[in-house]
Design a protein around this motif. Structure first.
Motif, PDB file in Angstrom:
ATOM      1  N   LEU A 166      36.426  -6.136  13.639  1.00 13.86           N
ATOM      2  CA  LEU A 166      35.956  -6.511  12.312  1.00 13.86           C
ATOM      3  C   LEU A 166      35.801  -8.027  12.186  1.00 13.86           C
ATOM      4  CD1 LEU A 166      35.170  -5.244   9.607  1.00 13.86           C
ATOM      5  CD2 LEU A 166      37.500  -5.669   8.841  1.00 13.86           C
ATOM      6  N   GLU A 167      34.579  -8.461  11.977  1.00 14.27           N
ATOM      7  CA  GLU A 167      34.278  -9.866  11.727  1.00 14.27           C
ATOM      8  C   GLU A 167      33.498  -9.930  10.412  1.00 14.27           C
ATOM      9  OE1 GLU A 167      33.260 -12.366  15.314  1.00 14.27           O
ATOM     10  OE2 GLU A 167      32.674 -10.399  16.042  1.00 14.27           O
ATOM     11  N   ALA A 168      34.188  -9.700   9.340  1.00  9.23           N
ATOM     12  CA  ALA A 168      33.521  -9.611   8.047  1.00  9.23           C
ATOM     13  C   ALA A 168      34.383 -10.217   6.958  1.00  9.23           C
ATOM     14  CB  ALA A 168      33.209  -8.148   7.708  1.00  9.23           C
ATOM     15  N   GLU A 169      33.704 -10.697   5.943  1.00 14.70           N
ATOM     16  CA  GLU A 169      34.385 -11.183   4.745  1.00 14.70           C
ATOM     17  C   GLU A 169      33.988 -10.272   3.590  1.00 14.70           C
ATOM     18  OE1 GLU A 169      33.507 -15.251   4.067  1.00 14.70           O
ATOM     19  OE2 GLU A 169      34.353 -15.939   5.971  1.00 14.70           O
ATOM     20  N   VAL A 170      34.980  -9.921   2.782  1.00 14.21           N
ATOM     21  CA  VAL A 170      34.762  -9.018   1.656  1.00 14.21           C
ATOM     22  C   VAL A 170      35.296  -9.688   0.400  1.00 14.21           C
ATOM     23  CG1 VAL A 170      35.135  -6.708   0.750  1.00 14.21           C
ATOM     24  CG2 VAL A 170      35.141  -7.079   3.216  1.00 14.21           C
ATOM     25  N   ASP A 171      34.462  -9.756  -0.647  1.00  8.07           N
ATOM     26  CA  ASP A 171      34.945 -10.369  -1.887  1.00  8.07           C
ATOM     27  C   ASP A 171      35.303  -9.300  -2.911  1.00  8.07           C
ATOM     28  OD1 ASP A 171      32.607  -9.512  -3.177  1.00  8.07           O
ATOM     29  OD2 ASP A 171      31.635 -11.456  -3.043  1.00  8.07           O
ATOM     30  N   GLN A 172      35.789  -9.728  -4.051  1.00  7.52           N
ATOM     31  CA  GLN A 172      36.265  -8.802  -5.071  1.00  7.52           C
ATOM     32  C   GLN A 172      35.151  -7.974  -5.703  1.00  7.52           C
ATOM     33  OE1 GLN A 172      39.478  -8.058  -5.875  1.00  7.52           O
ATOM     34  NE2 GLN A 172      39.919  -9.319  -4.077  1.00  7.52           N
ATOM     35  N   ARG A 173      33.934  -8.400  -5.555  1.00  6.84           N
ATOM     36  CA  ARG A 173      32.805  -7.642  -6.102  1.00  6.84           C
ATOM     37  C   ARG A 173      32.277  -6.606  -5.123  1.00  6.84           C
ATOM     38  NH1 ARG A 173      29.027 -12.621  -7.117  1.00  6.84           N
ATOM     39  NH2 ARG A 173      29.939 -13.036  -5.074  1.00  6.84           N
ATOM     40  N   GLY A 174      32.878  -6.567  -3.931  1.00  9.88           N
ATOM     41  CA  GLY A 174      32.464  -5.584  -2.942  1.00  9.88           C
ATOM     42  C   GLY A 174      31.421  -6.082  -1.971  1.00  9.88           C
ATOM     43  N   ASP A 227      39.894  -1.621  11.098  1.00 12.51           N
ATOM     44  CA  ASP A 227      39.910  -2.589  12.189  1.00 12.51           C
ATOM     45  C   ASP A 227      38.541  -3.080  12.647  1.00 12.51           C
ATOM     46  OD1 ASP A 227      42.528  -0.627  13.637  1.00 12.51           O
ATOM     47  OD2 ASP A 227      42.712  -2.403  12.376  1.00 12.51           O
ATOM     48  N   GLY A 228      37.470  -2.404  12.264  1.00 14.45           N
ATOM     49  CA  GLY A 228      36.195  -2.844  12.808  1.00 14.45           C
ATOM     50  C   GLY A 228      34.990  -2.168  12.180  1.00 14.45           C
TER      51      GLY A 228
END
Length: 210
Positions: free
Chosen positions: A10-18, A100-101
């Motif tokens: 997993l190489e991702a960023e997730v914010d509170q808005r989805g 994890d990914g």
């Protein structure tokens, strides 16, 4: 139609808005199956891939708005549907680190065997999933070691999911899960000396299933 799967940590960023941004695939990295995605493999794809959980078409998580190649790999931007129970659960697990990914579901349109491995030169991309485990059993042996051998139901579900992600049929996955559970039970030793489930033991358990 039978898809193939390729896991990426997993190489991702997730914010509170989805909103999710990151890489679903990286170029030039050989995976456990000996495959290497090369730059240009995704060029020409006109279909927008689906955002799924565990490669299950019945579990749609949201939508991918941007899917493009750059110099590093397949870059994606999307939105998790926080209005659904599944979306909320996936979002929570991503933030918690329980997922994890990501893994791509694809057909190889142009693949060439080389001295380094199989090069995937043109890929027909169908979906990008959030996944709990890598696609190959070899990559999750350490996780299998930690499963309590006294709970065969949990172990069987765990292995069956791995095998399905590795593109085995439902019957093969169930047979593999039963075989691994049996081997795990046979390998139990006295407390503090449990060797766990080794890669060789796993391979022996799966021999002849595919």
């Amino acid at each position: 139609m039978k898809l193939q799967y390729k896991f990426a940590p997993l190489e991702a960023e997730v914010d509170q808005r989805g909103k999710v941004t990151g890489y679903a695939s990286r170029f030039g990295i050989k995976d456990q199956g000996g495959d290497i995605v090369v730059k240009g493999a995704f060029i020409g794809n006109t279909r927008k891939p689906k955002m799924l959980l565990q490669h299950d078409p019945a579990q749609v998580v949201g939508v991918w708005d941007v899917v493009r190649e750059d110099n590093d790999g397949l870059y994606v931007e999307g939105r998790i549907n926080l209005g659904s129970t599944l979306g909320k659960d996936v979002h929570s697990n991503l933030e918690f680190g329980a997922i994890d990914g990501m893994s791509i579901g694809y057909r190889a349109k142009d693949a060439v065997k080389t001295a380094l491995g199989r090069e995937l030169r043109q890929i027909d991309l169908w979906e990008v999933s959030f996944v709990t485990f890598p696609m190959l059993p070899e990559a999750v042996v350490s996780s299998v070691k930690s499963i309590d051998g006294d709970n065969p139901a949990i172990l069987k579900r765990f292995v069956e999911q791995i095998m399905r992600e590795a593109d085995f049929s439902a019957d093969e996955a169930k047979a593999a899960a039963a075989a691994v559970a049996r081997v795990r039970a046979e390998r139990e030793v006295s407390a503090g000396q449990d060797e766990g489930l080794t890669l060789d033991a796993l391979r022996n358990a799966l021999r002849g299933l595919k």
